[in-house]
Design a protein around this motif. Structure first.
Motif, PDB file in Angstrom:
ATOM      1  N   THR A 254       1.049  -1.082   0.164  1.00 25.59           N
ATOM      2  CA  THR A 254      -0.305   0.109  -0.137  1.00 25.59           C
ATOM      3  C   THR A 254       0.369   1.440  -0.257  1.00 25.59           C
ATOM      4  O   THR A 254       1.889   1.141   0.342  1.00 25.59           O
ATOM      5  CB  THR A 254      -1.028  -0.070   1.374  1.00 25.59           C
ATOM      6  OG1 THR A 254      -1.725  -1.222   1.411  1.00 25.59           O
ATOM      7  CG2 THR A 254      -1.731   1.103   1.480  1.00 25.59           C
TER       8      THR A 254
ATOM      9  N   MET B 279      -3.822  -4.481  -9.119  1.00 23.37           N
ATOM     10  CA  MET B 279      -4.983  -3.098  -8.104  1.00 23.37           C
ATOM     11  C   MET B 279      -6.333  -2.865  -7.576  1.00 23.37           C
ATOM     12  O   MET B 279      -7.096  -2.753  -8.970  1.00 23.37           O
ATOM     13  CB  MET B 279      -4.165  -1.420  -8.767  1.00 23.37           C
ATOM     14  CG  MET B 279      -4.403  -0.103  -7.763  1.00 23.37           C
ATOM     15  SD  MET B 279      -4.276   0.688  -8.456  1.00 23.37           S
ATOM     16  CE  MET B 279      -5.709   1.145  -9.176  1.00 23.37           C
ATOM     17  N   ASP B 280      -5.864  -2.841  -6.497  1.00 26.56           N
ATOM     18  CA  ASP B 280      -7.781  -2.834  -5.904  1.00 26.56           C
ATOM     19  C   ASP B 280      -8.911  -4.040  -6.540  1.00 26.56           C
ATOM     20  O   ASP B 280      -9.962  -3.807  -6.973  1.00 26.56           O
ATOM     21  CB  ASP B 280      -8.365  -1.458  -6.452  1.00 26.56           C
ATOM     22  CG  ASP B 280      -7.936  -0.580  -5.399  1.00 26.56           C
ATOM     23  OD1 ASP B 280      -6.946  -0.288  -5.154  1.00 26.56           O
ATOM     24  OD2 ASP B 280      -7.983   0.242  -6.115  1.00 26.56           O
TER      25      ASP B 280
ATOM     26  N   LYS C 156      -8.017  -5.114 -10.034  1.00 29.30           N
ATOM     27  CA  LYS C 156      -8.642  -5.242 -10.889  1.00 29.30           C
ATOM     28  C   LYS C 156      -6.977  -5.349 -11.364  1.00 29.30           C
ATOM     29  O   LYS C 156      -6.219  -5.383 -11.266  1.00 29.30           O
ATOM     30  CB  LYS C 156      -9.482  -4.268 -11.776  1.00 29.30           C
ATOM     31  CG  LYS C 156     -10.250  -3.639 -10.965  1.00 29.30           C
ATOM     32  CD  LYS C 156     -10.630  -2.483 -11.867  1.00 29.30           C
ATOM     33  CE  LYS C 156     -12.101  -2.063 -11.102  1.00 29.30           C
ATOM     34  NZ  LYS C 156     -12.331  -0.502 -11.239  1.00 29.30           N
TER      35      LYS C 156
ATOM     36  N   CYS D 278      -0.825   4.187  -9.508  1.00 32.69           N
ATOM     37  CA  CYS D 278      -0.926   3.647  -7.773  1.00 32.69           C
ATOM     38  C   CYS D 278      -1.025   4.930  -7.304  1.00 32.69           C
ATOM     39  O   CYS D 278      -0.827   5.447  -7.266  1.00 32.69           O
ATOM     40  CB  CYS D 278      -0.130   2.545  -8.087  1.00 32.69           C
ATOM     41  SG  CYS D 278      -1.396   2.430  -5.755  1.00 32.69           S
TER      42      CYS D 278
ATOM     43  N   HIS E 138      -3.812   3.398  -1.956  1.00 30.80           N
ATOM     44  CA  HIS E 138      -4.088   1.564  -2.573  1.00 30.80           C
ATOM     45  C   HIS E 138      -3.253   1.294  -3.060  1.00 30.80           C
ATOM     46  O   HIS E 138      -1.680   1.635  -2.818  1.00 30.80           O
ATOM     47  CB  HIS E 138      -4.587   2.032  -4.061  1.00 30.80           C
ATOM     48  CG  HIS E 138      -5.804   3.318  -3.719  1.00 30.80           C
ATOM     49  ND1 HIS E 138      -7.221   2.475  -4.897  1.00 30.80           N
ATOM     50  CD2 HIS E 138      -6.499   4.674  -3.721  1.00 30.80           C
ATOM     51  CE1 HIS E 138      -8.154   3.411  -4.550  1.00 30.80           C
ATOM     52  NE2 HIS E 138      -7.298   4.667  -4.077  1.00 30.80           N
TER      53      HIS E 138
ATOM     54  N   HIS F  66      -1.256  -1.944  -4.847  1.00 31.47           N
ATOM     55  CA  HIS F  66      -0.761  -2.366  -6.751  1.00 31.47           C
ATOM     56  C   HIS F  66       0.477  -3.359  -5.507  1.00 31.47           C
ATOM     57  O   HIS F  66       1.347  -3.392  -4.962  1.00 31.47           O
ATOM     58  CB  HIS F  66      -0.526  -1.701  -6.989  1.00 31.47           C
ATOM     59  CG  HIS F  66       0.679  -1.161  -7.216  1.00 31.47           C
ATOM     60  ND1 HIS F  66       1.192  -0.787  -8.521  1.00 31.47           N
ATOM     61  CD2 HIS F  66       1.347  -1.011  -5.621  1.00 31.47           C
ATOM     62  CE1 HIS F  66       2.074  -0.087  -7.665  1.00 31.47           C
ATOM     63  NE2 HIS F  66       2.692   0.383  -6.578  1.00 31.47           N
TER      64      HIS F  66
END
Length: 107
Positions: free
Chosen positions: A48, A67-68, A70, A82, A86, A88
């Motif tokens: 994060t 990421m998230d 997806k 990113c 968030h 990734h």
């Protein structure tokens, strides 16, 4: 900035990823600049960005960013963003090295 003059670091299991991240990194008070390479089967683990965002541009090769929830297929000429706050990860499952340039501004 001449990355070829910057010492190359080999960071095993970077952010709990697989294999090693080979990188040349320049850090100042405001930013981190990285030219990185992930060989086949290597990854940067899920992490994060608590106090920064990251802009990653693919120079050569192909990779997958997650990421998230997806998945993004990345190849030369693509970039991945990113946002701050968030999480990734980046992975190379292809035969060619994944070479990228990343900027991580401290916010």
């Amino acid at each position: 900035m001449k990355f070829d003059r910057v010492e190359e670091l080999v960071l095993e299991h970077f952010k709990d990823g697989d294999g090693a991240l080979r990188t040349r990194m320049v850090v100042n008070d405001a930013n981190r600049f990285m030219r990185g390479c992930l060989k086949t089967g290597c990854s940067i683990g899920m992490h994060t960005h608590e106090d920064s965002c990251e802009i990653l541009y693919v120079i050569s090769g192909q990779g997958i960013a997650l990421m998230d929830g997806k998945t993004e297929q990345l190849s030369a000429g693509d970039f991945h963003y990113c946002p701050k706050g968030h999480a990734h990860t980046l992975r190379n499952d292809e035969q060619e090295d994944l070479v990228f340039f990343a900027v991580i501004p401290q916010q």
